[in-house]
Design an enzyme around this catalytic site. Structure first.
Site, mmCIF file in Angstrom:
data_model
loop_
_atom_site.group_PDB
_atom_site.id
_atom_site.type_symbol
_atom_site.label_atom_id
_atom_site.label_comp_id
_atom_site.label_asym_id
_atom_site.label_seq_id
_atom_site.Cartn_x
_atom_site.Cartn_y
_atom_site.Cartn_z
ATOM 1 N N ASP A 1 34.595 -0.512 16.022
ATOM 2 C CA ASP A 1 35.352 -1.429 15.485
ATOM 3 C C ASP A 1 35.618 -2.662 16.578
ATOM 4 O O ASP A 1 36.866 -2.984 16.735
ATOM 5 C CB ASP A 1 36.789 -1.014 14.990
ATOM 6 C CG ASP A 1 37.518 -2.045 14.141
ATOM 7 O OD1 ASP A 1 36.960 -3.042 13.692
ATOM 8 O OD2 ASP A 1 38.910 -1.789 14.361
ATOM 9 N N HIS B 1 37.789 -5.772 13.077
ATOM 10 C CA HIS B 1 38.423 -6.005 11.963
ATOM 11 C C HIS B 1 39.373 -7.324 11.939
ATOM 12 O O HIS B 1 39.594 -7.893 10.889
ATOM 13 C CB HIS B 1 39.200 -4.966 11.456
ATOM 14 C CG HIS B 1 40.519 -4.481 12.122
ATOM 15 N ND1 HIS B 1 40.548 -3.717 13.054
ATOM 16 C CD2 HIS B 1 41.814 -4.961 12.281
ATOM 17 C CE1 HIS B 1 41.526 -3.424 13.753
ATOM 18 N NE2 HIS B 1 42.395 -4.541 12.985
ATOM 19 N N SER C 1 46.473 -5.710 17.003
ATOM 20 C CA SER C 1 45.160 -4.910 17.056
ATOM 21 C C SER C 1 44.024 -5.960 18.047
ATOM 22 O O SER C 1 44.132 -7.106 17.809
ATOM 23 C CB SER C 1 44.342 -4.861 15.800
ATOM 24 O OG SER C 1 44.999 -3.755 14.892
#
Length: 348
Positions: A129, A99, A203
């Site tokens: 992801d 993402h 992230s």
């Protein structure tokens, strides 16, 4: 005679006491000095060694994209998305969260030593992801890795990333789960759950243990039904899974998984079977499971001759099976043991 002996015993006891007292008085400063010296040399608990080993390999990622036209402006605007990544080898391969780099026009990678490079996505996997970005660079710091390490509940971990573009930041926490949280973020990954904070921009960064070894790729904060983040509940993709995905993406450009087509649920409390297994709560229409005749309420105990101890193990076994492979599934239905042959297809 008795009086003389008594006097002798008393005198000897007094003399021995005086000798011991003298020894203690002479030796006490020495022992106090040793104790003070040992105390002065004792260092406070620190994770500086782990940070020094791992932090140089954690990069800042700036993904540059274009937003859609708004009601007030027909002209597209440039949007910069923040994230982090981990240098995995000396060929310039960087693991990050998908993402972070999804649907962007340009990727800039900033190393902690001040170097900056353009990055190229060479593959991604939406289920876990994860994505692999590559840069052309030499003398790269590589994150410490150990294939034999296994994360355990109670391990101290450090999350390293670039939250809100403040610069590299380290947060500390403890592992509260190493698997069994399937379906919270995505269906195939057994996620690490911990309370090391992962804010926006962190992230894709590294989750390392107290010795600086990579144990996971930081993913996301848990969100409730309203989409609100819950403090203290964060997730990371475990290193063994992330490494396997990375190798597949580098080698083939994609991750190929086997597909059976069953949904799994909690084993009913009145389960009549005395062995571990997988409770089938749903079957996808026209899936391999459907075509083979598996039904809701079936209780799978073996896949291709291997006894199943949990739903996570069953999903992993199927996912790792090459599409086109025929496997035998043994299960209970209405207290009768049966078996079917299923041809695994590719997960789409």
């Amino acid at each position: 005679m008795q009086l003389g002996q008594t006097f002798w015993y008393v005198t000897r006891s007094v003399l021995l006491g005086l000798v011991v007292a003298a020894i203690v008085i002479v030796a006490l400063p020495y022992f106090q000095g040793k104790s003070t010296s040992a105390s002065s040399q004792q260092q406070p608990l620190s994770f500086a060694k782990a940070v020094n080993r791992a932090a140089p390999a954690v990069v800042n990622i700036y993904s540059i994209g274009t937003s859609r036209n708004s009601y007030y402006s027909r002209r597209p605007s440039t949007v910069v998305r923040l994230g982090s990544g981990v240098i995995m080898d000396n060929r310039g391969h960087i693991l990050t969260a998908y993402h972070v780099v999804a649907d962007v026009n340009e990727i800039q990678v900033a190393l902690q030593d001040g170097r900056n490079y353009s990055g190229q996505v060479i593959g991604y996997d939406q289920i876990t992801d994860l994505a692999v970005v590559r840069i052309e660079a030499d003398n790269l710091p590589i994150i410490p890795q150990n294939q034999s390490l296994r994360t355990q509940v109670g391990d101290v971990v450090l999350a390293i990333g670039n939250p809100h573009n403040l610069g590299q930041t380290i947060t500390q926490g403890i592992v509260s789960a190493t698997g069994g949280r399937m379906g919270i973020i995505h269906s195939h990954a057994d996620l690490i759950q911990m309370d090391a904070v992962i804010n926006e921009g962190a992230s894709g960064g590294a989750l390392v243990n107290s010795e600086g070894y990579l144990v996971g790729i930081n993913n996301a904060q848990f969100r409730d039904a309203r989409g609100q983040g819950i403090d203290g509940i964060y997730f990371a993709v475990p290193y063994p899974l992330a490494y396997s995905v990375m190798e597949s993406l580098i080698r083939e450009g994609e991750v190929v998984r086997g597909y059976l087509g069953v949904q799994v649920g909690e084993v009913p409390q009145n389960n009549p079977y005395s062995q571990p297994g997988i409770y089938v709560s749903g079957v996808d229409a026209n899936s391999p499971a459907d075509r083979a005749g598996l039904q809701v309420d079936d209780y799978i105990t073996e896949i291709n001759g291997k006894r199943m101890s949990s739903a996570a193990e069953g999903l992993a076994t199927v996912a790792q099976t090459k599409p086109g492979t025929e496997i035998e599934i043994r299960f209970f239905r209405d207290n009768q043991e049966q078996s079917v042959t299923v041809t695994i297809t590719k997960f789409q």
